[in-house]
Every structure is written in C-alpha cells, then in structure tokens.
Design an enzyme around this catalytic site. Structure first.
Site, PDB file in Angstrom:
ATOM      1  N   SER A   1       9.831  -1.316   3.374  1.00 40.21           N
ATOM      2  CA  SER A   1       9.617  -1.045   4.601  1.00 40.21           C
ATOM      3  C   SER A   1      10.450  -2.161   5.357  1.00 40.21           C
ATOM      4  CB  SER A   1       8.109  -1.534   4.749  1.00 40.21           C
ATOM      5  OG  SER A   1       7.801  -1.745   6.061  1.00 40.21           O
TER       6      SER A   1
ATOM      7  N   TYR B   1       0.395  -6.810   3.129  1.00 37.48           N
ATOM      8  CA  TYR B   1       1.318  -5.699   3.093  1.00 37.48           C
ATOM      9  C   TYR B   1       2.940  -6.070   3.003  1.00 37.48           C
ATOM     10  CZ  TYR B   1       3.569  -1.054   4.479  1.00 37.48           C
ATOM     11  OH  TYR B   1       4.381  -0.135   4.466  1.00 37.48           O
TER      12      TYR B   1
END
Length: 283
Positions: A175, A188
């Site tokens: 990401s 995350y």
C-alpha cells in the site's frame, strides 16, 4: 471515472462488493487479452472482490485458470467464479481464513489437485481498523491485523513455494501507506511496510530458483475495504487528496499484476509498482 462516490458505509469487515454504489469497475471495456498467461494457474487471496476480483478476471482474460481464497463472502465469491468462467477459464473459489496455516496449505493443495499446477501467487487479502491513537489499538486488533496481512502472506507463500518452478511469479499487495504512513492506520501501515520488506528479501532468496517476487502498492482504490472501514463522510471523500483527485478503480490496478505475472516482466524482481493516483513516494 467518477471523481466522487456516494456517502455509504458497511458494518462488517470484510466488506461486500454487491452492496457498493457504484459497483467497482472490474475490467475496463477496452482491455483485450493477448494470451500473456495462457496455460498458467494462479491463486489469489482475497479474490472474491475488489482488487483481487479484478486481478482474477484480468488473469482469466489473459488465459489463466484462477483459484482464489476468501473468508465468508459467498455471494461475492460466486460472482467472481461466474466472471472467470465467462472468460472461458476454470475457476475455483476456496473459503477459509488466510491467517490460518492449515487453511493456506489446503488452498494450495486443492488448487494444484483441481487445476493441475501453480504458476502465480497473489497475496492480496488484507484488513484494516482505524484508531485515532496508538493507545486505542488493542492486543486483539494488533494480532488480527498482522495475522491476516502478514502471517497469511507467509503461510500461503510457504505452502505454494514447493509447487513454484522457474518462471513463476509471486505478487504481494502492499500500500501507499507503507511509504507515507497513515495517522489512523498505524498497525495496518506497519503490516504494509512488512510486506515491502518481505518482497525485497524473498526476491533475493528465490532469485537463483528463477522465481520472481514483486509487489503493487495501490493508493485510494474503490473496494469493499473502504465502506467497511470508514464512516460515510470519509468514504465520500475517498481519493480526493491525491493529484488525480478521485478514487481509482480495481480495473486500473489489475493490469499491473498482469505485467508482473507475465513474461513481460522477466527482468523485474524485488520491485514495487505504485498505482496511486499520482502521489509521488520515495523507495
């Protein structure tokens, strides 16, 4: 592509694609397959919806048979199977928790048994739970996020590795948050940084075997993870803060996976492709 999406939210994670408005674009009208993955078999975690579904359908259009692992989103999974088969390829949906090592071994075993081989592994399954403070992240949340995003990647890759021959490809979904961080997605973002390091390290480890390992780092893509993570107001602003000023569609990310899975990228390993709406990140 739409510059905004309607305010909406879902109360469960993983989210459900069939409840999203508008529906994410799975494959662009102008995308034409050219046999780049003909004869290959791919296994994708989190392949029932979002980026995973789009990758599955693009792979199928390029000639691959596709197995995918999903948790319990059976209606979405059935639609993914339908879309793969509509491309003339074999599809195999496998339900189970990617954070469980036995599930991962079973998924690989079933893939090889029913589809005959394994050439491409896509570690895509992920979850995220925003918190305003580090102090709000419970041990249970921390373990759950790492179990899905990191342990699942390790387990599935370990299970797949004995079946991957020279020319095979492993692709991890990291990401943009691995590079710029996120003030509310601390755990995350940490898992996504771990995925980048895993990609670089495993690529070196497997280079002599001819197995390539790369990753894709999406930015704000319109997937079920978004309405299942954020409140309606935040969802309505999704993608507004990148240079292209809109959320991306799964169909705009999936061709990067086709490139990394195919012989077009035969001299590429240990790299991360940034598909993020124009946000410039280093590394």
């Amino acid at each position: 592509m739409p510059r905004r999406v309607p305010a909406q939210t879902q109360r469960r994670q993983p989210g459900l694609q069939h409840r999203m408005t508008p529906a994410p674009v799975v494959i662009g009208e102008g995308y034409r397959g050219s046999g780049k993955l003909a004869g290959k078999v791919a296994l994708i975690s989190g392949g029932d919806s979002g980026i995973g579904r789009s990758v599955a359908v693009h792979f199928a259009r390029e000639g691959a048979d596709v197995a995918f692992l999903y948790l319990d989103e059976h209606e979405d999974a059935a639609e993914t199977v339908r879309l793969i088969e509509a491309e003339g390829q074999r599809a195999l949906g496998l339900s189970g928790d990617v954070g469980d090592a036995k599930t991962c071994r079973r998924a690989v075993k079933d893939t090889v048994k029913k589809l005959g081989r394994l050439d491409v592994l896509v570690n895509n399954a992920a979850e995220q739970h925003p918190q305003d403070s580090l102090l709000d992240i419970t041990p249970e949340q921390l373990e759950r996020t790492f179990r899905t995003n990191v342990f699942g990647m390790f387990y599935l890759t370990q299970a797949a590795l004995p079946h991957l021959e020279a020319g095979a490809s492993i692709i991890n979904t990291t990401s943009v948050t691995a590079y710029r961080g996120s003030d509310t997605l601390l755990d995350y973002s940490s898992t996504k940084g771990a995925q980048v390091s895993f990609t670089r390290s495993l690529s070196a480890n497997l280079a002599s075997k001819g197995v390539r390992v790369n990753a894709v780092a999406p930015g704000p893509i319109w997937t079920p993870l978004i309405p299942s993570t954020f409140d309606a107001e935040r969802v309505a602003e999704h993608g507004a803060n990148v240079p292209l000023e809109r959320p991306g569609q799964p169909a705009e990310v999936a061709p990067a996976y086709v490139y990394l899975a195919s012989a077009d990228s035969s001299y590429v390993s240990g790299q991360v492709l940034h598909v993020n709406g124009g946000e410039v990140v280093n590394g």
